[in-house]
Design a protein around this motif. Sequence first.
Motif, mmCIF file in Angstrom:
data_model
loop_
_atom_site.group_PDB
_atom_site.id
_atom_site.type_symbol
_atom_site.label_atom_id
_atom_site.label_comp_id
_atom_site.label_asym_id
_atom_site.label_seq_id
_atom_site.Cartn_x
_atom_site.Cartn_y
_atom_site.Cartn_z
ATOM 1 N N ARG A 154 0.834 -1.038 -0.014
ATOM 2 C CA ARG A 154 0.027 -0.095 -0.061
ATOM 3 C C ARG A 154 1.031 1.254 -0.059
ATOM 4 O O ARG A 154 1.992 1.375 0.686
ATOM 5 C CB ARG A 154 -0.803 0.014 1.296
ATOM 6 N N ARG A 155 0.430 2.219 -0.768
ATOM 7 C CA ARG A 155 1.348 3.585 -0.843
ATOM 8 C C ARG A 155 0.282 4.598 -0.713
ATOM 9 O O ARG A 155 -0.918 4.445 -0.968
ATOM 10 C CB ARG A 155 1.846 3.687 -2.203
ATOM 11 N N ASP A 156 0.843 5.838 -0.327
ATOM 12 C CA ASP A 156 0.263 7.029 -0.406
ATOM 13 C C ASP A 156 0.396 7.597 -1.747
ATOM 14 O O ASP A 156 1.753 7.736 -2.055
ATOM 15 C CB ASP A 156 0.514 7.956 0.625
ATOM 16 N N VAL A 157 -0.580 7.296 -2.541
ATOM 17 C CA VAL A 157 -0.374 8.176 -4.076
ATOM 18 C C VAL A 157 -0.671 9.431 -4.263
ATOM 19 O O VAL A 157 -1.695 9.905 -3.900
ATOM 20 C CB VAL A 157 -1.193 6.961 -4.840
ATOM 21 N N GLY A 202 -4.442 8.638 -2.104
ATOM 22 C CA GLY A 202 -3.613 9.484 -1.437
ATOM 23 C C GLY A 202 -4.373 10.435 -0.174
ATOM 24 O O GLY A 202 -5.639 11.095 -0.499
ATOM 25 N N TRP A 203 -3.857 10.475 0.829
ATOM 26 C CA TRP A 203 -4.516 11.149 2.082
ATOM 27 C C TRP A 203 -4.090 12.728 1.840
ATOM 28 O O TRP A 203 -2.797 12.805 2.075
ATOM 29 C CB TRP A 203 -4.237 10.468 3.235
ATOM 30 N N VAL A 204 -4.956 13.698 2.075
ATOM 31 C CA VAL A 204 -4.432 15.099 1.917
ATOM 32 C C VAL A 204 -5.046 15.579 3.296
ATOM 33 O O VAL A 204 -6.228 15.887 3.216
ATOM 34 C CB VAL A 204 -5.166 15.812 0.730
ATOM 35 N N SER A 205 -4.192 16.073 3.856
ATOM 36 C CA SER A 205 -4.608 16.599 5.327
ATOM 37 C C SER A 205 -3.988 17.998 5.525
ATOM 38 O O SER A 205 -4.457 18.645 6.602
ATOM 39 C CB SER A 205 -3.800 15.924 6.694
ATOM 40 N N ILE A 206 -3.326 18.507 4.281
ATOM 41 C CA ILE A 206 -2.928 19.961 4.585
ATOM 42 C C ILE A 206 -4.209 20.695 4.044
ATOM 43 O O ILE A 206 -4.232 21.329 2.600
ATOM 44 C CB ILE A 206 -1.635 19.891 3.654
#
Length: 240
Positions: free
Chosen positions: A27-30, A161-165
């Motif tokens: 698993r990767r953050d893409v 892909g997780w975007v927390s910004i």
Amino acid sequence: MDAVRNQACHSFGDFEREAIYRAIFTRRDVRSHFQQRPIDDAVLARLLTAAHHAPSVGFMQPWNFIVIRDPGRREAVRDLFLAARSQELTHIAEERQELYRKLKLEGICESALNLCITCDRRRSEDSPLGRWHNPQMDLFSTVCAVQNFWLAARAEGIGVGWVSILNADALRDLLDIPDHVVPVAYLCVGHVSEFATRPDLERNGWASRLPLSDLVMSETYAGAGEDALKAAANTIAGRG
Ligand SMILES: Cc1cc2nc3c(=O)[nH]c(=O)nc-3n(C[C@H](O)[C@H](O)[C@H](O)COP(=O)(O)O)c2cc1C
């Protein structure tokens, strides 16, 4: 014979077990390599079903899943990201700011769709089983749903892909999320041309994986011991 033994101890067969570990380790953050071709609804439904089968405190299932496809709305979220990134940059150690600026940290517009996974903090409000002492457990439960989604997506060949910004209040406004609901995860989701073998942040020299044996403690925080366990963990790391 192995099958009989596995059944007796409830473990999966070798092939199934390897498949689970493969999903976890690959698993990767893409952020790059997204393709815009649509995700079949049947596939997306499987991923959401996996998320919905996550554990949750008191079985409260605090999550909702907002599917965002509209390009205009996604551009607006991307603008929120750009603004938040500029603010975050000023808090990054000066010697790392140049590297931070170069990092690709989202794939909001390039992915097939975006998904906001939220936590309804009022769900089962009258019966806070498991939350009376620890009210944040609903948020933790929602994160379990995110991880289920992420792993199932990897197995389906879909990148996440997780975007927390992002400023949470601004995101709330943009997605009409009420005040008692927390946007826990904003995800970019789509087919990809490749999955990187190592985390992007590692490849770019931002951080690297800590040795597991340094993180294992015995009996109390910072308690020494468990040497055999740590040696076994190091052996696995050496093989990976
Ligand atoms: C809660 C959370 C928030 C994250 N936020 C971001 C983000 O805003 N931008 C980004 O590029 N990656 C984000 N990531 C991904 C991490 O950078 C990534 O998981 C880490 O570098 C390890 O890489 P891997 O997921 O490919 O193993 C986030 C991950 C988590 C769990």
